[in-house]
Design a protein around this motif. Structure first.
Motif, PDB file in Angstrom:
ATOM      1  N   GLY A 133       0.823  -1.096   0.083  1.00  0.00           N
ATOM      2  CA  GLY A 133       0.149  -0.101  -0.021  1.00  0.00           C
ATOM      3  C   GLY A 133       0.761   1.124   0.104  1.00  0.00           C
ATOM      4  O   GLY A 133       2.110   1.418   0.357  1.00  0.00           O
ATOM      5  N   ASN A 134       0.402   2.360  -0.499  1.00  0.00           N
ATOM      6  CA  ASN A 134       1.081   3.438  -0.607  1.00  0.00           C
ATOM      7  C   ASN A 134       1.436   4.013   0.938  1.00  0.00           C
ATOM      8  O   ASN A 134       0.462   3.894   1.758  1.00  0.00           O
ATOM      9  N   VAL A 135       2.512   4.787   1.048  1.00  0.00           N
ATOM     10  CA  VAL A 135       3.133   5.434   2.357  1.00  0.00           C
ATOM     11  C   VAL A 135       2.365   6.802   2.332  1.00  0.00           C
ATOM     12  O   VAL A 135       2.512   7.692   1.557  1.00  0.00           O
ATOM     13  N   ASP A 136       1.872   7.217   3.578  1.00  0.00           N
ATOM     14  CA  ASP A 136       1.471   8.418   3.829  1.00  0.00           C
ATOM     15  C   ASP A 136       2.513   9.369   4.455  1.00  0.00           C
ATOM     16  O   ASP A 136       2.729   9.037   5.747  1.00  0.00           O
ATOM     17  N   ILE A 137       3.251  10.085   3.688  1.00  0.00           N
ATOM     18  CA  ILE A 137       4.257  10.955   4.245  1.00  0.00           C
ATOM     19  C   ILE A 137       3.990  12.420   3.901  1.00  0.00           C
ATOM     20  O   ILE A 137       3.712  12.639   2.769  1.00  0.00           O
ATOM     21  N   ARG A 154      -4.858  15.754 -16.302  1.00  0.00           N
ATOM     22  CA  ARG A 154      -4.155  15.244 -15.116  1.00  0.00           C
ATOM     23  C   ARG A 154      -4.334  13.829 -14.856  1.00  0.00           C
ATOM     24  O   ARG A 154      -5.570  13.788 -14.316  1.00  0.00           O
ATOM     25  N   VAL A 155      -3.394  12.980 -15.065  1.00  0.00           N
ATOM     26  CA  VAL A 155      -3.996  11.530 -14.578  1.00  0.00           C
ATOM     27  C   VAL A 155      -3.453  11.255 -13.286  1.00  0.00           C
ATOM     28  O   VAL A 155      -2.777  11.547 -12.735  1.00  0.00           O
ATOM     29  N   SER A 156      -4.652  10.563 -12.459  1.00  0.00           N
ATOM     30  CA  SER A 156      -4.532  10.173 -11.324  1.00  0.00           C
ATOM     31  C   SER A 156      -3.495   9.075 -11.032  1.00  0.00           C
ATOM     32  O   SER A 156      -3.250   8.489 -12.147  1.00  0.00           O
ATOM     33  N   ASN A 157      -3.102   9.165  -9.769  1.00  0.00           N
ATOM     34  CA  ASN A 157      -2.019   7.940  -9.471  1.00  0.00           C
ATOM     35  C   ASN A 157      -2.564   6.640  -9.747  1.00  0.00           C
ATOM     36  O   ASN A 157      -1.697   5.805 -10.148  1.00  0.00           O
ATOM     37  N   ALA A 158      -3.703   6.180  -9.370  1.00  0.00           N
ATOM     38  CA  ALA A 158      -4.336   5.099  -9.512  1.00  0.00           C
ATOM     39  C   ALA A 158      -4.592   4.687 -10.875  1.00  0.00           C
ATOM     40  O   ALA A 158      -4.314   3.522 -11.369  1.00  0.00           O
ATOM     41  N   ASP A 159      -4.564   5.670 -11.833  1.00  0.00           N
ATOM     42  CA  ASP A 159      -4.894   5.558 -13.466  1.00  0.00           C
ATOM     43  C   ASP A 159      -3.669   5.413 -14.151  1.00  0.00           C
ATOM     44  O   ASP A 159      -3.854   5.114 -15.300  1.00  0.00           O
ATOM     45  N   PHE A 160      -2.477   6.108 -13.524  1.00  0.00           N
ATOM     46  CA  PHE A 160      -1.450   6.260 -14.527  1.00  0.00           C
ATOM     47  C   PHE A 160      -0.810   4.813 -14.827  1.00  0.00           C
ATOM     48  O   PHE A 160      -0.601   3.895 -14.214  1.00  0.00           O
ATOM     49  N   TYR A 161      -0.322   4.591 -16.025  1.00  0.00           N
ATOM     50  CA  TYR A 161       0.365   3.518 -16.490  1.00  0.00           C
ATOM     51  C   TYR A 161       1.478   2.964 -15.746  1.00  0.00           C
ATOM     52  O   TYR A 161       2.249   3.815 -15.378  1.00  0.00           O
ATOM     53  N   ARG A 185       9.344  -5.875 -13.724  1.00  0.00           N
ATOM     54  CA  ARG A 185       8.758  -6.548 -12.325  1.00  0.00           C
ATOM     55  C   ARG A 185       7.412  -7.029 -12.484  1.00  0.00           C
ATOM     56  O   ARG A 185       6.463  -6.478 -12.870  1.00  0.00           O
ATOM     57  N   LEU A 186       7.159  -8.379 -11.599  1.00  0.00           N
ATOM     58  CA  LEU A 186       6.041  -8.874 -11.484  1.00  0.00           C
ATOM     59  C   LEU A 186       5.383  -8.504 -10.348  1.00  0.00           C
ATOM     60  O   LEU A 186       4.154  -8.890  -9.941  1.00  0.00           O
ATOM     61  N   ASP A 187       6.095  -7.862  -9.181  1.00  0.00           N
ATOM     62  CA  ASP A 187       5.521  -7.630  -8.013  1.00  0.00           C
ATOM     63  C   ASP A 187       5.612  -6.127  -7.857  1.00  0.00           C
ATOM     64  O   ASP A 187       6.138  -5.454  -8.769  1.00  0.00           O
ATOM     65  N   THR A 188       5.159  -5.558  -6.774  1.00  0.00           N
ATOM     66  CA  THR A 188       5.467  -4.345  -6.285  1.00  0.00           C
ATOM     67  C   THR A 188       6.471  -4.210  -5.129  1.00  0.00           C
ATOM     68  O   THR A 188       6.150  -4.801  -3.902  1.00  0.00           O
ATOM     69  N   PRO A 189       7.670  -3.909  -5.520  1.00  0.00           N
ATOM     70  CA  PRO A 189       8.661  -3.735  -4.230  1.00  0.00           C
ATOM     71  C   PRO A 189       8.208  -2.931  -3.021  1.00  0.00           C
ATOM     72  O   PRO A 189       7.643  -1.883  -3.047  1.00  0.00           O
ATOM     73  N   VAL A 190       8.758  -3.671  -1.894  1.00  0.00           N
ATOM     74  CA  VAL A 190       8.615  -2.739  -0.695  1.00  0.00           C
ATOM     75  C   VAL A 190       9.885  -2.424  -0.192  1.00  0.00           C
ATOM     76  O   VAL A 190      10.658  -3.225   0.473  1.00  0.00           O
ATOM     77  N   ALA A 245       3.312  11.133  -1.698  1.00  0.00           N
ATOM     78  CA  ALA A 245       4.666  10.610  -2.022  1.00  0.00           C
ATOM     79  C   ALA A 245       4.433   9.469  -3.331  1.00  0.00           C
ATOM     80  O   ALA A 245       3.158   9.190  -3.361  1.00  0.00           O
ATOM     81  N   LEU A 246       5.422   9.233  -3.773  1.00  0.00           N
ATOM     82  CA  LEU A 246       5.347   8.231  -5.049  1.00  0.00           C
ATOM     83  C   LEU A 246       4.776   7.179  -4.467  1.00  0.00           C
ATOM     84  O   LEU A 246       5.026   6.424  -3.457  1.00  0.00           O
ATOM     85  N   PRO A 247       3.762   6.515  -5.166  1.00  0.00           N
ATOM     86  CA  PRO A 247       3.091   5.182  -5.024  1.00  0.00           C
ATOM     87  C   PRO A 247       4.183   4.328  -5.121  1.00  0.00           C
ATOM     88  O   PRO A 247       5.144   4.370  -5.779  1.00  0.00           O
ATOM     89  N   ARG A 248       4.238   2.962  -4.439  1.00  0.00           N
ATOM     90  CA  ARG A 248       5.154   2.055  -4.372  1.00  0.00           C
ATOM     91  C   ARG A 248       5.250   1.297  -5.946  1.00  0.00           C
ATOM     92  O   ARG A 248       6.352   1.276  -6.389  1.00  0.00           O
ATOM     93  N   ALA A 249       4.304   1.230  -6.528  1.00  0.00           N
ATOM     94  CA  ALA A 249       4.206   0.804  -7.978  1.00  0.00           C
ATOM     95  C   ALA A 249       5.048   1.904  -8.940  1.00  0.00           C
ATOM     96  O   ALA A 249       5.355   1.511  -9.971  1.00  0.00           O
ATOM     97  N   HIS A 250       4.979   3.101  -8.615  1.00  0.00           N
ATOM     98  CA  HIS A 250       5.874   4.074  -9.432  1.00  0.00           C
ATOM     99  C   HIS A 250       7.114   4.413  -9.003  1.00  0.00           C
ATOM    100  O   HIS A 250       7.575   5.514  -9.365  1.00  0.00           O
ATOM    101  N   GLY A 251       7.596   3.724  -7.957  1.00  0.00           N
ATOM    102  CA  GLY A 251       9.298   3.918  -7.497  1.00  0.00           C
ATOM    103  C   GLY A 251       9.360   4.500  -6.353  1.00  0.00           C
ATOM    104  O   GLY A 251      10.591   4.654  -6.118  1.00  0.00           O
TER     105      GLY A 251
END
Length: 526
Positions: free
Chosen positions: A207-211, A238-245, A250-255, A363-369
């Motif tokens: 899940g995304n980090v709240d910073i 402006r594209v939302s974070n959830a809809d951004f390509y 990677r096949l996972d989302t790094p933590v 903060a950057l979503p985990r899926a986006h770096g």
């Protein structure tokens, strides 16, 4: 006159043999599912990418030839990874069924095949990560073989009775066989619980980090209202974070823990430096509206998006280290060893290249770096947008070759002038009269988009009405009001940049430096 009559006894024997083989195959499948589920749970608690299926899938990605990868992206889009994982699972389960059938003959044969499958996953996990990523595969082996041993014991105890049963009894489960099926069902239920728990834990961890991000020293300024409120089928300005390509290997989302994460700058520099996440937060931050494009984006494709980014100017970081006089490449590395090369001269020519820590006010979503990624406006992502970045090395192309360079992609790949038609959809059925044609266009580092033109049925190009201009590194919405007559029609659109560059009609595939051509689609009116 005589006729051959099938022997009911032989038919019954064959039917019984098929049912028995299917039963034993299911035991192999259930045992493997339980092992995979247990391994997935362990991986979720440790390193998600070490899950055996993901490890094998990642190895397949690395070994797949570039043309095949591009074909998969064109055919399946963002579902390509899901299809890959599903294919790996199907192959594994098919071999697990074979292992179950072999176990009927001798347990060691079936167990040996399961161990061989896990060994392949273990090797893939080590190649993708390290020795510490072996644990999920070991768990899969122990649980899978133990389950097969337990089910084998139950099935073997009733085998003689099942084999001796008359043909008429094979249409349903005998009491003894029913016990084996109940045991297998219990293990299948356990696999579902363990797999679900692993999925739940992975979702929580990724899940995304709240910073609370600091205010930028150099803000982007007011953002205009887009056309999406007027034409709902045009992509939001402006594209939302959830809809951004998202496109990466990677096949996972790094933590990654931002408290232990560091960014090292080394190589051809006056002094090597190491920065923490808090160090970046304390620096002067810039905020910029930037469109990003994946090199795999086909003409009219979905792998492009625009957002507001917050980060540290890349040149500020390079100045801290002091770039030497030999480097011509910025060689970046992510937390897991993925490498990307960026031409030094393009990244430092005055464009707003940054190490981003924020996206659309968060903060950057985990899926986006997260915690940080690199962004260089005007360059395709494969040479500019390293996610989960941990190292910036100043070097030369002669000394170091990055992941995509090794696969013969271009080293210098500016984003091409492009237009996408969002509405109408290809093969759409439209009513006669006024219809709106609309979409987005981009021309970074070329003065932005000055004009979009539309062509109907191969006729003259006509100017569309333009949406607001954000900046030269951002896409622009557009629309054209078309008085459509009955029949079949072709619709095309092209962009003209601020410096006068007209989008080329020359068709090119994404490999090796990005797709080009004019999007043209067919619609029916009436």
């Amino acid at each position: 006159m005589t006729t051959d009559t099938p022997d009911p006894g032989n038919a019954g024997t064959r039917t019984h043999g098929v049912v028995s083989a299917l039963l034993w195959a299911s035991l192999g499948v259930v045992s493997t599912l339980l092992g995979m589920a247990a391994a997935h749970l362990v991986a979720a608690l440790l390193v998600p990418s070490s899950s055996p299926v993901l490890a094998v899938g990642s190895q397949v990605i690395d070994l797949t030839p570039t043309p095949m990868k591009e074909w998969a992206i064109r055919q399946f889009g963002t579902a390509d990874k899901l299809i890959l994982v599903g294919s790996v699972i199907l192959v594994v389960l098919a071999l697990a069924g074979v292992a179950g059938v072999l176990a009927r003959r001798r347990l060691a044969y079936g167990a040996g095949l399961l161990v061989a499958l896990v060994l392949l996953a273990a090797v893939a996990a080590v190649n993708q990560g390290g020795v510490t990523d072996l644990l999920p595969s070991l768990v899969a082996a122990v649980v899978g073989v133990a389950s097969l041993w337990w089910l084998h014991g139950k099935a073997s105890a009733t085998r003689a009775g099942a084999d001796a049963a008359p043909a008429s009894s094979t249409s349903g489960a005998t009491p003894s066989r029913r016990g084996v099926l109940i045991a297998a069902g219990a293990l299948a239920a356990a696999a579902a619980v363990l797999g679900g728990a692993g999925r739940f834990i992975t979702t929580l961890r990724t899940g995304n980090v709240d910073i609370a991000l600091p205010a930028p020293a150099d803000p982007a300024g007011a953002f205009p209202e887009g056309l999406e409120g007027k034409f709902k089928d045009i992509t939001p300005l402006r594209v939302s974070n959830a809809d951004f390509y998202r496109v990466d290997t990677r096949l996972d989302t790094p933590v990654i823990d931002q408290d232990t994460w560091t960014l090292t700058i080394d190589g051809d520099v006056e002094k090597e430096i190491e920065l923490t996440f808090d160090d970046l937060l304390a620096m002067d931050l810039i905020e910029r509206d930037i469109t990003m494009t994946c090199v795999s984006n086909s003409v009219g494709g979905e792998f492009v998006g625009s957002a507001r980014w917050l980060g540290v100017r890349l040149t500020d970081l390079l100045d801290m280290a002091g770039v030497g006089d030999k480097a011509d490449q910025i060689y970046t590395t992510d937390f897991d060893g993925m490498t990307i090369s960026t031409p030094l001269d393009l990244a430092t020519d005055g464009r707003d290249a940054m190490i981003a820590i924020g996206m659309n006010g968060e903060a950057l979503p985990r899926a986006h770096g997260f915690p940080a990624r690199m962004i260089v406006p005007g360059l395709y992502g494969f040479i500019s947008a390293t996610k989960w970045i941990t190292r910036i090395t100043l070097t030369t192309y002669a000394d170091k070759s990055a992941y995509w360079t090794d696969r013969d992609w271009a080293t210098d790949a500016p984003i091409k002038v492009s237009t996408r038609i969002d509405t109408p959809a290809s093969l759409a059925q439209l009513s006669t009269g006024e219809n709106v044609i609309g979409g987005v266009a981009w021309a970074q580092q070329l003065g932005g988009v000055d004009q979009v033109q539309v062509r109907i049925d191969g006729g003259a190009w006509k100017d569309a009405e333009m949406g607001p201009s954000v900046n030269n590194d951002y896409w622009r919405q557009w629309f054209y009001r078309w008085d459509a007559s009955e029949g079949q029609h072709t619709v095309a659109a092209r962009a003209i940049s601020g410096d006068g560059t007209t989008q080329t009609p020359a068709r090119a595939l994404p490999f090796p430096e990005g797709a080009s051509g004019i999007q043209e689609l067919r619609v029916t009116v009436g």
